[in-house]
Design an enzyme around this catalytic site. Structure first.
Site, PDB file in Angstrom:
ATOM      1  N   ARG A 145     -10.952 -16.092  18.427  1.00  0.00           N
ATOM      2  CA  ARG A 145     -12.424 -16.497  18.790  1.00  0.00           C
ATOM      3  C   ARG A 145     -12.263 -17.323  19.417  1.00  0.00           C
ATOM      4  O   ARG A 145     -13.604 -17.564  20.213  1.00  0.00           O
ATOM      5  CB  ARG A 145     -12.443 -17.285  16.722  1.00  0.00           C
ATOM      6  CG  ARG A 145     -12.749 -17.023  15.727  1.00  0.00           C
ATOM      7  CD  ARG A 145     -13.438 -18.280  14.861  1.00  0.00           C
ATOM      8  NE  ARG A 145     -14.083 -17.128  13.969  1.00  0.00           N
ATOM      9  CZ  ARG A 145     -14.524 -17.682  12.790  1.00  0.00           C
ATOM     10  NH1 ARG A 145     -14.027 -18.618  12.599  1.00  0.00           N
ATOM     11  NH2 ARG A 145     -15.092 -16.707  11.430  1.00  0.00           N
ATOM     12  N   LYS A 178     -14.871 -12.173  -4.315  1.00  0.00           N
ATOM     13  CA  LYS A 178     -15.793 -12.430  -4.843  1.00  0.00           C
ATOM     14  C   LYS A 178     -16.892 -11.612  -4.673  1.00  0.00           C
ATOM     15  O   LYS A 178     -17.848 -10.577  -3.667  1.00  0.00           O
ATOM     16  CB  LYS A 178     -16.835 -14.248  -4.431  1.00  0.00           C
ATOM     17  CG  LYS A 178     -15.326 -15.248  -5.206  1.00  0.00           C
ATOM     18  CD  LYS A 178     -16.959 -15.991  -4.618  1.00  0.00           C
ATOM     19  CE  LYS A 178     -16.316 -17.131  -5.693  1.00  0.00           C
ATOM     20  NZ  LYS A 178     -16.409 -18.398  -5.558  1.00  0.00           N
ATOM     21  N   GLY A 199     -12.522 -12.578   7.411  1.00  0.00           N
ATOM     22  CA  GLY A 199     -11.331 -13.730   7.829  1.00  0.00           C
ATOM     23  C   GLY A 199      -9.501 -12.894   6.823  1.00  0.00           C
ATOM     24  O   GLY A 199      -9.019 -12.456   7.676  1.00  0.00           O
ATOM     25  N   GLY A 219     -18.946 -13.869   6.764  1.00  0.00           N
ATOM     26  CA  GLY A 219     -20.093 -14.449   5.682  1.00  0.00           C
ATOM     27  C   GLY A 219     -20.907 -13.672   6.757  1.00  0.00           C
ATOM     28  O   GLY A 219     -21.990 -12.982   6.416  1.00  0.00           O
TER      29      GLY A 219
HETATM   30  P1  ADP Z   1     -12.450 -11.147   3.217  1.00  0.00           P
HETATM   31  O1  ADP Z   1     -12.407 -12.692   3.714  1.00  0.00           O
HETATM   32  O2  ADP Z   1     -12.216 -10.058   4.470  1.00  0.00           O
HETATM   33  O3  ADP Z   1     -13.591 -10.864   3.478  1.00  0.00           O
HETATM   34  P2  ADP Z   1     -12.605 -12.322   0.921  1.00  0.00           P
HETATM   35  O4  ADP Z   1     -12.571 -13.714   1.270  1.00  0.00           O
HETATM   36  O5  ADP Z   1     -13.828 -11.118  -0.055  1.00  0.00           O
HETATM   37  O6  ADP Z   1     -12.295 -10.970   1.764  1.00  0.00           O
HETATM   38  O7  ADP Z   1     -11.127 -11.664  -0.371  1.00  0.00           O
HETATM   39  C1  ADP Z   1      -9.812 -11.729   0.187  1.00  0.00           C
HETATM   40  C2  ADP Z   1      -8.923 -12.357  -1.413  1.00  0.00           C
HETATM   41  O8  ADP Z   1      -9.183 -11.391  -2.004  1.00  0.00           O
HETATM   42  C3  ADP Z   1      -7.865 -12.528  -0.431  1.00  0.00           C
HETATM   43  O9  ADP Z   1      -6.891 -13.578  -0.524  1.00  0.00           O
HETATM   44  C4  ADP Z   1      -6.826 -11.699  -1.761  1.00  0.00           C
HETATM   45  O10 ADP Z   1      -5.563 -12.100  -2.221  1.00  0.00           O
HETATM   46  C5  ADP Z   1      -7.575 -11.847  -2.205  1.00  0.00           C
HETATM   47  N1  ADP Z   1      -7.767 -10.787  -3.671  1.00  0.00           N
HETATM   48  C6  ADP Z   1      -7.707  -9.191  -3.044  1.00  0.00           C
HETATM   49  N2  ADP Z   1      -7.607  -8.039  -4.495  1.00  0.00           N
HETATM   50  C7  ADP Z   1      -7.491  -9.081  -5.293  1.00  0.00           C
HETATM   51  C8  ADP Z   1      -6.763  -9.033  -7.296  1.00  0.00           C
HETATM   52  N3  ADP Z   1      -6.773  -7.755  -7.430  1.00  0.00           N
HETATM   53  N4  ADP Z   1      -7.402 -10.398  -7.328  1.00  0.00           N
HETATM   54  C9  ADP Z   1      -6.074 -11.372  -6.840  1.00  0.00           C
HETATM   55  N5  ADP Z   1      -6.855 -11.263  -5.761  1.00  0.00           N
HETATM   56  C10 ADP Z   1      -7.588 -10.693  -5.120  1.00  0.00           C
HETATM   57 MG    MG Z   2     -12.082 -14.018   2.844  1.00  0.00          MG
END
Ligand code: ADP
Ligand code: MG
Length: 400
Positions: free
Chosen positions: A40, A202, A355, A379
């Site tokens: 960053r 989520k 992230g 986000g």
């Molecule tokens: P990003 O930061 O790339 O946008 P998110 O914050 O939406 O991604 O989600 C990432 C998290 O989701 C990670 O901590 C990962 O371990 C968790 N995750 C992914 N698949 C599963 C699963 N099947 N069960 C529990 N946690 C999960």
């Molecule tokens: Mg995340």
């Protein structure tokens, strides 16, 4: 039609006091407080170096973490960030202990052309997150121009991202300009087939993107924590998986919309399950019909990996956000790793954000330049891809 973005290219900053909102919200080492990842900081270098070369007086503003303004803890001061950024820049910068007030004004009066000052964590002030006018005004008094280069926070209407622009001419820095250009091209004129790969935790933060891509994407591939939610909505046993059971209707309506748009919408046909979450967990690959009440679905299975890879191979544009499984643990990392491999080998335009997704890229030994565009906003990127006008971008448009 949105009016044009005002950018740093249109203005001469020589001798001017330029307030630059950057996103220095970097991960810190929990033990020694050192900056763990410079990405960053490096991402803003084009803007800052340009300003230095032009002879501006550069005043940087950033938040770090989520401090309580009533109790601004030592660990979230920007001192270590200042040291790290100074290293990136190859030039000393001055760090102040406040954002506003007499001492700050004095330090700015003493600046020479090309000097760089970093103010304290903006979230140490109550007015920042509430976008309070008096705080915005006090910030604005410090400069002649405002430059927004913090793409990671343009979805937040705070004083240092939005409020300040009411009192100063506001321009997009090069990073914000590049992010908007890349993401706009993707929304408006993508090379087809366009494939969206979504995972992560989520569903609420992903629904808008899914919906905005129904008319655009040729295929949508779902994994991660979203998968159990969709599987549950379809009546499958999901055991103890991360599953938002209260989102059953939302998931069903997304499945209906996908049908109505004739988009290929894939959820895993097989999954990796385990009863425990640990580095030494025993896992099983099972079809989605074989999940038992004690199981947790923690990754996509080998057949789904092959199926997703096949779709990715045909793509001319790939958008990826969100890991396919609990990738932080080796036994559940295969799906994410294989998807990253496929995306990195693809000749398609590849756009990635989030992230944890970026963390996974690094963890598995890939570098960010193996992809067309890796967004600095998680986000912010998702909200942009929903088609929303973000508050921190709206203030950078020319008023016509
Ligand atoms: P990003 O930061 O790339 O946008 P998110 O914050 O939406 O991604 O989600 C990432 C998290 O989701 C990670 O901590 C990962 O371990 C968790 N995750 C992914 N698949 C599963 C699963 N099947 N069960 C529990 N946690 C999960
Ligand atoms: Mg995340």
């Amino acid at each position: 039609m949105k009016s044009a973005l005002k950018t740093l290219r249109e203005v001469n900053t020589q001798g001017k006091r330029v307030l630059v909102r950057v996103d220095f919200n970097v991960p810190l080492d929990k033990k020694n407080g050192e900056v763990q990842d410079m990405a960053r900081l490096e991402a803003t270098l084009p803007t800052i170096q340009h300003l230095i070369q032009e002879g501006a007086k550069v005043i940087l503003l950033s938040h770090l973490g989520r401090p309580d303004p009533k109790n601004p803890i030592e660990e979230l001061k920007l001192n270590r960030v200042a040291e790290a950024f100074s290293q990136c820049l190859g030039k000393p910068i001055k760090k102040l202990d406040q954002c506003i007030g007499g001492d700050v004004k004095k330090a700015i009066e003493q600046m020479h052309e090309g000097d760089v000052i970093l103010l304290e964590n903006t979230r140490f002030y109550e007015g920042e997150e509430s976008n309070e006018e008096t705080f915005s005004k006090s910030l604005a008094e410090l400069g002649d121009l405002f430059v927004s280069d913090a793409f990671g926070t343009v979805h937040r209407a705070h004083s240092s991202t939005v409020g300040i622009a009411k009192f100063l001419p506001a321009y997009a820095g090069f990073l914000v300009e590049k992010e908007i250009k890349m993401l706009n091209e993707l929304i408006e004129n993508p090379q087809k087939p366009l494939v969206l790969l979504v995972g992560g935790a989520k569903i609420d933060t992903k629904i808008g993107v899914l919906e905005n891509f129904f008319g655009k994407a040729d295929a949508i591939l779902v994994g991660g924590g979203l998968a159990p939610t969709f599987l549950y909505a379809l009546g499958h046993e999901v055991g103890l998986s991360l599953c938002e059971k209260d989102k059953k209707e939302v998931a069903n309506s997304i499945l209906d919309e996908a049908k109505a748009h004739h988009v290929q919408f894939l959820i895993p046909e097989d999954v990796v399950v385990s009863e425990t979450i640990s580095e030494s967990a025993t896992t099983q690959n099972v079809s989605v019909d074989e999940v038992r009440p004690k199981d947790r679905i923690l990754d996509i299975g080998p057949d789904s990996i092959e199926q997703y890879k096949k779709v990715l191979r045909e793509a001319k544009t790939i958008v990826w956000n969100g890991p396919m499984g609990l990738y932080e643990f080796k036994p559940f990392s295969n799906g994410t790793q294989e998807m990253i491999k496929a995306i990195s080998e693809s000749k398609a335009t590849t756009i990635i954000g989030g992230g944890d997704s970026i963390d996974a890229i690094r963890r598995f030994g890939y570098s960010l330049d193996q992809f067309t565009h890796v967004s600095t906003g998680g986000g912010a990127m998702l909200e942009f891809l929903e088609g929303k006008e973000l508050p921190g971008i709206a203030v950078l448009r020319s008023k016509s």
